[in-house]
Design an enzyme around this catalytic site. Structure first.
Site, PDB file in Angstrom:
ATOM      1  N   HIS A 306      22.654  40.131  33.147  1.00 13.54           N
ATOM      2  CA  HIS A 306      23.275  41.442  33.319  1.00 13.54           C
ATOM      3  C   HIS A 306      22.216  42.415  33.802  1.00 13.54           C
ATOM      4  CE1 HIS A 306      25.523  45.112  32.501  1.00 13.54           C
ATOM      5  NE2 HIS A 306      26.592  44.342  32.493  1.00 13.54           N
ATOM      6  N   ASP A 363      31.924  38.377  30.955  1.00  9.75           N
ATOM      7  CA  ASP A 363      32.761  37.427  31.698  1.00  9.75           C
ATOM      8  C   ASP A 363      32.669  35.999  31.193  1.00  9.75           C
ATOM      9  OD1 ASP A 363      31.765  39.465  34.319  1.00  9.75           O
ATOM     10  OD2 ASP A 363      33.845  39.240  33.677  1.00  9.75           O
TER      11      ASP A 363
HETATM   12  C1  SDX Z   1      29.702  42.313  35.303  1.00 14.82           C
HETATM   13  O1  SDX Z   1      26.900  46.293  35.854  1.00 14.82           O
HETATM   14  C2  SDX Z   1      27.856  46.125  34.979  1.00 14.82           C
HETATM   15  O2  SDX Z   1      27.991  46.844  34.018  1.00 14.82           O
HETATM   16  C3  SDX Z   1      28.789  44.966  35.288  1.00 14.82           C
HETATM   17  C4  SDX Z   1      29.785  44.583  34.210  1.00 14.82           C
HETATM   18  C5  SDX Z   1      30.817  45.668  33.993  1.00 14.82           C
HETATM   19  O3  SDX Z   1      31.386  45.718  32.900  1.00 14.82           O
HETATM   20  O4  SDX Z   1      31.134  46.394  34.964  1.00 14.82           O
HETATM   21  O5  SDX Z   1      29.118  44.321  33.008  1.00 14.82           O
HETATM   22  C6  SDX Z   1      30.559  43.330  34.630  1.00 14.82           C
HETATM   23  O6  SDX Z   1      29.609  42.333  36.506  1.00 14.82           O
HETATM   24  C7  SDX Z   1      28.934  41.332  34.459  1.00 14.82           C
HETATM   25  C8  SDX Z   1      28.034  40.381  35.305  1.00 14.82           C
HETATM   26  C9  SDX Z   1      28.909  39.239  35.834  1.00 14.82           C
HETATM   27  N1  SDX Z   1      28.135  38.444  36.823  1.00 14.82           N
HETATM   28  C10 SDX Z   1      27.752  37.184  36.527  1.00 14.82           C
HETATM   29  O7  SDX Z   1      27.913  36.650  35.445  1.00 14.82           O
HETATM   30  C11 SDX Z   1      27.096  36.459  37.697  1.00 14.82           C
HETATM   31  C12 SDX Z   1      25.836  35.750  37.220  1.00 14.82           C
HETATM   32  N2  SDX Z   1      24.838  36.761  36.923  1.00 14.82           N
HETATM   33  C13 SDX Z   1      23.859  37.106  37.923  1.00 14.82           C
HETATM   34  O8  SDX Z   1      24.333  37.031  39.231  1.00 14.82           O
HETATM   35  C14 SDX Z   1      22.995  38.313  37.567  1.00 14.82           C
HETATM   36  O9  SDX Z   1      22.571  38.134  36.293  1.00 14.82           O
HETATM   37  C15 SDX Z   1      23.573  39.706  37.723  1.00 14.82           C
HETATM   38  C16 SDX Z   1      24.111  39.945  39.088  1.00 14.82           C
HETATM   39  C17 SDX Z   1      24.626  39.953  36.716  1.00 14.82           C
HETATM   40  C18 SDX Z   1      22.417  40.703  37.478  1.00 14.82           C
HETATM   41  O10 SDX Z   1      21.508  40.515  38.476  1.00 14.82           O
HETATM   42  P1  SDX Z   1      20.167  41.416  38.566  1.00 14.82           P
HETATM   43  O11 SDX Z   1      20.097  42.405  37.472  1.00 14.82           O
HETATM   44  O12 SDX Z   1      20.052  41.900  39.966  1.00 14.82           O
HETATM   45  O13 SDX Z   1      19.044  40.361  38.217  1.00 14.82           O
HETATM   46  P2  SDX Z   1      18.322  39.502  39.283  1.00 14.82           P
HETATM   47  O14 SDX Z   1      19.322  38.915  40.228  1.00 14.82           O
HETATM   48  O15 SDX Z   1      17.188  40.290  39.817  1.00 14.82           O
HETATM   49  O16 SDX Z   1      17.774  38.281  38.376  1.00 14.82           O
HETATM   50  C19 SDX Z   1      16.519  38.390  37.692  1.00 14.82           C
HETATM   51  C20 SDX Z   1      16.048  36.940  37.528  1.00 14.82           C
HETATM   52  C21 SDX Z   1      16.007  36.191  38.875  1.00 14.82           C
HETATM   53  O17 SDX Z   1      15.060  35.138  38.718  1.00 14.82           O
HETATM   54  P3  SDX Z   1      13.522  35.404  39.304  1.00 14.82           P
HETATM   55  O18 SDX Z   1      13.670  35.770  40.756  1.00 14.82           O
HETATM   56  O19 SDX Z   1      12.969  36.515  38.436  1.00 14.82           O
HETATM   57  O20 SDX Z   1      12.850  34.067  39.079  1.00 14.82           O
HETATM   58  O21 SDX Z   1      16.991  36.206  36.723  1.00 14.82           O
HETATM   59  C22 SDX Z   1      17.583  35.159  37.505  1.00 14.82           C
HETATM   60  C23 SDX Z   1      17.353  35.525  38.949  1.00 14.82           C
HETATM   61  O22 SDX Z   1      17.348  34.355  39.770  1.00 14.82           O
HETATM   62  N3  SDX Z   1      19.014  35.158  37.163  1.00 14.82           N
HETATM   63  C24 SDX Z   1      19.736  34.049  36.974  1.00 14.82           C
HETATM   64  C25 SDX Z   1      21.012  34.510  36.609  1.00 14.82           C
HETATM   65  N4  SDX Z   1      21.034  35.850  36.593  1.00 14.82           N
HETATM   66  C26 SDX Z   1      19.790  36.255  36.940  1.00 14.82           C
HETATM   67  N5  SDX Z   1      19.422  32.738  37.094  1.00 14.82           N
HETATM   68  C27 SDX Z   1      20.425  31.864  36.823  1.00 14.82           C
HETATM   69  N6  SDX Z   1      21.687  32.214  36.443  1.00 14.82           N
HETATM   70  C28 SDX Z   1      22.006  33.524  36.336  1.00 14.82           C
HETATM   71  N7  SDX Z   1      23.236  33.886  35.981  1.00 14.82           N
END
Ligand code: SDX
Length: 427
Positions: A306, A363
């Site tokens: 998140h 989710d």
């Molecule tokens: C919602 O913003 C809100 O409030 C949203 C929400 C709402 O109520 O409106 O809460 C609803 O959208 C919840 C999120 C639902 N999405 C998912 O579940 C999709 C999977 N999650 C990711 O795509 C991710 O965690 C995000 C998009 C939710 C957040 O992404 P960020 O904050 O931009 O973090 P990032 O992409 O910079 O990740 C940081 C690190 C990275 O690794 P490094 O480059 O540091 O090595 O964490 C890794 C990412 O690759 N990472 C994951 C991951 N999420 C982040 N690796 C594997 N699986 C994941 N799910």
């Protein structure tokens, strides 16, 4: 606490006021940054940038706190119903009995949708994704409610709000019923707001509608948990579109499109598809954990991580408990729930997830309950939109009442410098 922050650059000092929120969050007001320094900030994804001051929702990602207008999400999920929470988010206070009844009455007055809208719905193939249908129908609704476009007074704003609170659930129900080949019918205004939505969605033309208290209470709780979440992607979209003074319905239509994305609200559908793939793969959770950690693999563990919660998502905790209760009460054994729990337990001990503070989000478990309630997988994000509707409305209303300026971010240009035009025969 210092009143100002100082930026030093190239031998110059620039002072900017520091703002403190009511929960002691600090922000540097850079309103005059470009005028004073000629510079702008750069922050892709706005990870460090506040877009507004807001009094609607407070969340603390480190402590796993979520409050709507100061009330803890845990209390609201247990003690309030969705229409009460919608009123609270939009107007700022929990309604007394009289105000709640008037709000519900004003919604019921508007709870029909022009029959012509069915012709628009007819134009979609059954295979159309419900989020695309819902976004289109919400925009099309403008044509049948022109008074809701240019809201120049709080009174006009109120009537636009009750209209969409009334008609959006009809569009959600018709979107589902179109997929299921059922007649596009209405519910029963004598019922509660959420019970009426459930009846509109699921009533079969040849059968008596029988209320299932467990199902209605679970749906009500899920809608409350999704109702608002400060400046997330879709809410920021609603605010951005609304800042041009596009109407409420147009702003909501844009928000629905933003929510559709699998990184945002579309994750609840992606989670269930992922869990079903793991189940089909013999429950091999380790294989999917490895894929999620593999930088060369675009696969992410959907429902994990998140932007703000770097600890547990309080909603996920409540939904996980509700999933156990609802499936138990309905006598449903869903193997994907066990796979979800195994995946969550493994990830919570895996260094990759622990180091990146990746926890189950809202989710991760919600799709399991939606499925138990008989909601098709590609309708899960529509249910998220139904829950988020009052939050989007509240944020749009706050933005308009505060006369926020039109949103127009700057950029850092990294393209070609000036160069002369080259005629076609010399390229
Ligand atoms: C919602 O913003 C809100 O409030 C949203 C929400 C709402 O109520 O409106 O809460 C609803 O959208 C919840 C999120 C639902 N999405 C998912 O579940 C999709 C999977 N999650 C990711 O795509 C991710 O965690 C995000 C998009 C939710 C957040 O992404 P960020 O904050 O931009 O973090 P990032 O992409 O910079 O990740 C940081 C690190 C990275 O690794 P490094 O480059 O540091 O090595 O964490 C890794 C990412 O690759 N990472 C994951 C991951 N999420 C982040 N690796 C594997 N699986 C994941 N799910």
């Amino acid at each position: 606490m210092p009143d100002n922050a100082t930026l030093e650059y190239n031998g110059q000092k620039f002072e900017f006021p520091v703002i403190k929120g009511t929960e002691n969050e600090l922000a540097i007001d850079i309103n005059t940054l470009r005028a004073k320094s000629g510079m702008i900030t750069l922050d892709p994804g706005y990870k460090n940038t506040g877009s507004c001051e807001s009094a609607i929702t407070f969340l603390d990602g480190e402590k796993g706190i979520l409050r709507y207008r100061g009330y803890a999400i845990e209390e609201l999920a247990e003690k309030a119903d969705f229409l009460e929470v919608a009123y609270l988010l939009i107007f700022g206070e929990l309604p007394d009995k009289e105000r709640l009844e008037k709000f519900h009455h004003d919604i019921k007055v508007e709870s029909t949708v022009d029959e012509e809208m069915k012709k628009i719905l007819d134009g979609f193939p059954k295979s159309a994704h419900p989020m695309g249908v819902l976004s289109s129908l919400t925009s099309a609704l403008i044509a049948f409610n022109p008074v809701s476009v240019n809201v120049s007074s709080e009174k006009a704003m109120y009537y636009a709000i009750v209209r969409i609170m009334a008609k959006f659930p009809v569009l959600v129900a018709w979107t589902l019923r179109k997929k299921m080949g059922l007649p596009l019918d209405y519910g029963d205004d004598s019922l509660g707001y959420v019970e009426n939505i459930h009846k509109m969605m699921f009533k079969k033309p040849n059968k008596e509608y029988v209320k299932n208290k467990i199902v209605i209470e679970a749906l009500d709780k899920l809608l409350i948990l999704h109702a608002d979440h400060e400046q997330n992607c879709s809410t920021s979209t609603v605010r951005m579109v609304g800042s041009s003074h596009a109407g409420l319905f147009a702003s909501l239509s844009a928000g629905i499109s933003a929510l559709w994305g699998p990184l945002h609200g579309g994750a609840n559908q992606a989670v269930l598809e992922m869990l079903e793939a793991i189940e089909a793969d013999g429950g091999d959770t380790q294989k999917y954990m490895a894929k999620a950690k593999d930088k060369n693999d675009p696969f992410r563990l959907m429902g994990f991580g998140h932007r703000v919660y770097k600890n547990f998502d309080p909603r996920a905790k409540i939904i996980k408990k509700a999933a156990d209760e609802v499936l138990g009460d309905l006598g449903i054994e869903d193997p994907v729930l066990e796979i979800a729990k195994d995946l969550a337990n493994e990830a919570l001990e895996d260094p990759y997830f622990v180091e990146r503070k990746l926890y189950p989000n809202v989710d991760f478990y919600s799709g399991i309950i939606y499925r138990a309630l008989g909601i098709p997988t590609d309708m899960f994000t529509v249910m998220f939109a139904l829950g988020r509707l009052p939050g989007w409305i509240a944020q749009w209303r706050e933005m308009r009442l505060r006369n926020e300026p039109i949103g127009r971010p700057r950029q850092v240009y990294i393209g070609e410098n000036l160069r002369p035009f080259v005629p076609l025969d010399r390229r």
